[in-house]
Write an enzyme that holds these catalytic residues in place. Structure first.
Site, PDB file in Angstrom:
ATOM      1  N   LYS A  39       0.799  -1.220   0.000  1.00  0.00           N
ATOM      2  CA  LYS A  39       0.000   0.000   0.000  1.00  0.00           C
ATOM      3  C   LYS A  39       0.839   1.281   0.000  1.00  0.00           C
ATOM      4  CE  LYS A  39      -3.795  -2.095   2.640  1.00  0.00           C
ATOM      5  NZ  LYS A  39      -4.570  -2.015   3.917  1.00  0.00           N
ATOM      6  N   GLU A  60      -2.385  -1.930   9.552  1.00  0.00           N
ATOM      7  CA  GLU A  60      -1.827  -1.078   8.492  1.00  0.00           C
ATOM      8  C   GLU A  60      -2.699   0.160   8.296  1.00  0.00           C
ATOM      9  OE1 GLU A  60       0.405  -2.153   4.874  1.00  0.00           O
ATOM     10  OE2 GLU A  60      -0.487  -4.139   5.206  1.00  0.00           O
ATOM     11  N   HIS A  93      -2.244   4.681   9.084  1.00  0.00           N
ATOM     12  CA  HIS A  93      -2.501   5.828   8.213  1.00  0.00           C
ATOM     13  C   HIS A  93      -3.277   6.937   8.928  1.00  0.00           C
ATOM     14  CE1 HIS A  93      -1.154   4.350   4.261  1.00  0.00           C
ATOM     15  NE2 HIS A  93      -1.575   3.159   4.637  1.00  0.00           N
TER      16      HIS A  93
END
Length: 331
Positions: A124, A194, A198
């Site tokens: 990503k 994950e 962010h």
């Protein structure tokens, strides 16, 4: 023409890895021969039984207990590469990129082992793809065809943006918005971490260090919903490399509902630009709400693995992104 199915390994056997195994069980052109997790691996030249792999993993926490083809190991990826050699044509890295150099370091293990074949990830972060880009010459010299950013976003939506851009003389912006619904966050622990990385006030390292209880506490505060804006997402560098637009014109964000399988919003990419006649227009590509995150990640990943295999057979190695190569439909 080679009519033998592509022999595939899946690295990582959490929610995404298990979904990948299920998808492969319905394919004729690919066969799952290897799987690895943190504590072990399983390998069979005849192909692995997906249901047996999943049952064993859910019962024991590793496919290493799968009789008679499982092996327990604290260095499962390295040991699997050594045990199988060139008997695996390609691997899908269904791995969390935690820490941020984890997947690039896995690629280095393949180079070190002298393995030649196709690697595909659904990575990503922009910074992680940039690490892989710095290894482009090394991968090419090693005879590895590496396909990066080949999931949903980056991946399927990046490719759609690259295709839609052909209508324009100039791209003004690319806006990717995703909605993900999962019934049980524990099935996708690494993916959720994950995503937390962010969020404002968090980092990859902080998210990785969170206990399950701390993740649960955060999700309780947000009613299970994670809202992500202006993410560091590799769609930007991939579209820049492909010559579509500069990375500052690419925006990615979305909503993840960790307690409901229904998508909180539709996943789409909007490409706005100016045509050669001077008209400003927007193309929108929207994914069907019924397609799950697993379907939209694993399907493209194996489509890109097939495309990578065709390149590899032609003697083409190195690093490629989802914005540069079209995936091939896997039957």
């Amino acid at each position: 023409m080679n009519t033998q199915p592509i022999r595939v390994g899946v690295l990582g056997f959490g929610g995404l890895g298990q979904a990948a195994a299920k998808l492969l069980s319905s394919k004729r052109e690919m066969i799952l021969v290897a799987a690895a997790d943190q504590k072990g691996y399983a390998y069979s030249t005849e192909g692995l039984n997906t249901d047996a792999c999943i049952t064993t993993y859910q019962k024991h926490g590793t496919v290493g207990y799968l009789e008679p083809v499982g092996t327990l190991s604290n260095n499962s990826i390295q040991d699997l590469i050594q045990a199988t050699g060139d008997a695996v044509d390609g691997y899908f890295l269904a791995l969390p990129n935690l820490p941020n150099d984890f997947i690039p370091n896995v690629a280095k293990e393949f180079i070190k082992a002298g393995w030649k074949g196709v690697l595909v990830d659904a990575i990503k972060r922009t910074s992680a793809v940039e690490q892989l880009l710095s290894m482009k010459d090394e991968l090419q010299a090693a005879g590895i065809t590496y396909m990066t950013g080949c999931g949903a976003t980056p991946g399927l939506l990046t490719a759609a943006a690259a295709l839609a851009a052909q209508s324009y003389a100039e791209i003004h912006n690319v806006v990717i918005t995703f909605g993900v619904g999962i019934a049980n966050w524990e099935a996708y622990r690494a993916t959720v971490r994950e995503d937390i990385g962010h969020m404002p006030g968090y980092s990859v390292e902080a998210a990785r260090a969170m206990t399950d209880a701390e993740v649960e506490a955060l999700l309780d505060k947000t009613n299970g919903v994670l809202t992500l804006e202006n993410m560091e997402h590799a769609d930007d560098v991939m579209l820049e490399i492909a010559g579509i637009c500069s990375r500052d014109r690419v925006t990615v964000g979305g909503v993840v509902d960790t307690r409901n399988p229904k998508k909180p919003l539709s996943t789409n990419v909007k490409i706005t630009g100016r045509t050669f006649e001077g008209k400003i227009s927007t193309h929108t590509f929207t994914l069907g709400d019924e397609t799950s995150m697993a379907a939209n990640v694993c399907g493209p990943a194996f489509g890109y693995l097939k495309a990578g295999q065709e390149l590899h057979q032609r003697g083409i190695s190195g690093l490629f992104t989802a914005a540069e190569i079209m995936p091939k439909f896997v039957k």
